[in-house]
Design an enzyme around this catalytic site. Sequence first.
Site, PDB file in Angstrom:
ATOM      1  N   LYS A  92     -13.820  -0.560  -4.305  1.00  0.00           N
ATOM      2  CA  LYS A  92     -14.967  -0.438  -3.388  1.00  0.00           C
ATOM      3  C   LYS A  92     -16.131   0.252  -4.100  1.00  0.00           C
ATOM      4  O   LYS A  92     -17.294  -0.132  -3.934  1.00  0.00           O
ATOM      5  CB  LYS A  92     -14.557   0.332  -2.133  1.00  0.00           C
ATOM      6  CG  LYS A  92     -13.677  -0.495  -1.182  1.00  0.00           C
ATOM      7  CD  LYS A  92     -13.287   0.281   0.069  1.00  0.00           C
ATOM      8  CE  LYS A  92     -12.461  -0.593   0.997  1.00  0.00           C
ATOM      9  NZ  LYS A  92     -12.009   0.083   2.205  1.00  0.00           N
ATOM     10  N   HIS A  96       8.271 -26.767   4.687  1.00  0.00           N
ATOM     11  CA  HIS A  96       7.646 -28.002   4.224  1.00  0.00           C
ATOM     12  C   HIS A  96       7.076 -27.872   2.827  1.00  0.00           C
ATOM     13  O   HIS A  96       6.377 -28.761   2.372  1.00  0.00           O
ATOM     14  CB  HIS A  96       6.566 -28.431   5.233  1.00  0.00           C
ATOM     15  CG  HIS A  96       7.145 -28.686   6.586  1.00  0.00           C
ATOM     16  ND1 HIS A  96       7.688 -29.898   6.957  1.00  0.00           N
ATOM     17  CD2 HIS A  96       7.343 -27.857   7.636  1.00  0.00           C
ATOM     18  CE1 HIS A  96       8.167 -29.815   8.193  1.00  0.00           C
ATOM     19  NE2 HIS A  96       7.966 -28.574   8.626  1.00  0.00           N
ATOM     20  N   GLU A 105       0.814  -1.225   0.000  1.00  0.00           N
ATOM     21  CA  GLU A 105       0.000   0.000   0.000  1.00  0.00           C
ATOM     22  C   GLU A 105       0.844   1.270   0.000  1.00  0.00           C
ATOM     23  O   GLU A 105       0.514   2.224  -0.690  1.00  0.00           O
ATOM     24  CB  GLU A 105      -0.956  -0.009   1.191  1.00  0.00           C
ATOM     25  CG  GLU A 105      -2.009  -1.102   1.072  1.00  0.00           C
ATOM     26  CD  GLU A 105      -3.078  -0.986   2.136  1.00  0.00           C
ATOM     27  OE1 GLU A 105      -3.756   0.043   2.201  1.00  0.00           O
ATOM     28  OE2 GLU A 105      -3.229  -1.937   2.928  1.00  0.00           O
TER      29      GLU A 105
HETATM   30  O1  PA5 Z   1      -5.350   0.299   4.053  1.00  0.00           O
HETATM   31  C1  PA5 Z   1      -6.448   0.347   3.516  1.00  0.00           C
HETATM   32  O2  PA5 Z   1      -6.915   1.399   3.040  1.00  0.00           O
HETATM   33  C2  PA5 Z   1      -7.299  -0.881   3.456  1.00  0.00           C
HETATM   34  O3  PA5 Z   1      -6.565  -2.022   3.751  1.00  0.00           O
HETATM   35  C3  PA5 Z   1      -8.488  -0.712   4.421  1.00  0.00           C
HETATM   36  O4  PA5 Z   1      -8.037  -0.725   5.742  1.00  0.00           O
HETATM   37  C4  PA5 Z   1      -9.498  -1.819   4.155  1.00  0.00           C
HETATM   38  O5  PA5 Z   1     -10.000  -1.700   2.859  1.00  0.00           O
HETATM   39  C5  PA5 Z   1     -10.649  -1.775   5.147  1.00  0.00           C
HETATM   40  O6  PA5 Z   1     -11.148  -0.485   5.273  1.00  0.00           O
HETATM   41  P1  PA5 Z   1     -11.447   0.070   6.743  1.00  0.00           P
HETATM   42  O7  PA5 Z   1     -10.127   0.030   7.444  1.00  0.00           O
HETATM   43  O8  PA5 Z   1     -11.951   1.447   6.545  1.00  0.00           O
HETATM   44  O9  PA5 Z   1     -12.436  -0.870   7.314  1.00  0.00           O
END
Ligand code: PA5
Length: 328
Positions: free
Chosen positions: A320, A225, A209
Amino acid sequence: MSEMRDLIGTLPDQLRWAADIDPPMVPLRSEAVVAGMGGSGIAGDIAAVIAEAQGARVTVHKSYGLPEWVGGDTVVVAVSHSGNTEETLSAAGEAVARGIPLVTVSVGGELESLGGAVARVALPDSPQPRASAGRLAGAVLRVLEGSGVLASTGPDLREAASVVEEVLAGADAEVDRIAGALRGRVAVIYGGAGVGVVAASRWKAQINENGKAPAFWATLPEANHNEIVGWTAHPDLSRDSMAVVFLDDEHDHPRVTLRSIVTRDLMARSVPIAGVVSSRGISPLARVMALSVIGDLVSVRLAELANVDPVPVDIIEDLKQRLAGSGE
Ligand code: PA5
């Protein structure tokens, strides 16, 4: 200095914020399910490793609904930074429908307005869930303490804050070295079962990310393994395009420590070892945070080296939105 690097620097304060909140008053239960995804879901992984060390049971749930076995002896903690993640909302709704005590942890969103929760922890806003890992994990730990699933978590939160502060103060050379070795390569992060693998999954997600780069994780002893064989047939590919980081925890089983050393030796024939990072601190929380924060910094350094902004995750938002537009 990037915004994300500054946010990582707030991790000790986030952990102290959690240590200062009162554990919410919720019905006492013998075990917990923590439902959450991505940057919020890591809070469940951290809680589960702490629970294991305490002989308590915390199950992490990262999908829709809830497992069939979840019932009256369980508290469900739904953790979502935005409060709008559909899988987490689905798990929370299922808890309410089944009459299982539900506690929500979010900045706001639909989770905040969902009826039927027995308690709610409101988080301060932050630009991204992954930049709020200390508050998310800390809040979940406080909820689990309030429900009697975990023993007192305040001292561990304070220890973790101090340890992370120390790591942040002296990490630059290690971070530069590891990021330099991972640059332009697919990162694979190995950690021992427990603290190490939770940190390895955090490294992977942060490199994905923040660094916008591919990364994967595996755990020892399981990788001995199967995965270890996967490094043998195409050494040209792995030597040129991949690199491995090992995360060692002093409390790893001694045989896991030995396995890590032998595995490194065998793998070094076919893939560069970008670094070996050792945990610090006493509590599992401090150790997982100490290992993770190095990965946080490496991921930001990788973003700088690739000239990308670590903060936005446009493709997650696109995904999303596309899903929200489909009624399936
Ligand atoms: O880092 C991110 O943006 C994602 O991994 C979010 O955390 C994930 O999509 C879930 O969203 P939220 O943390 O708002 O529940």
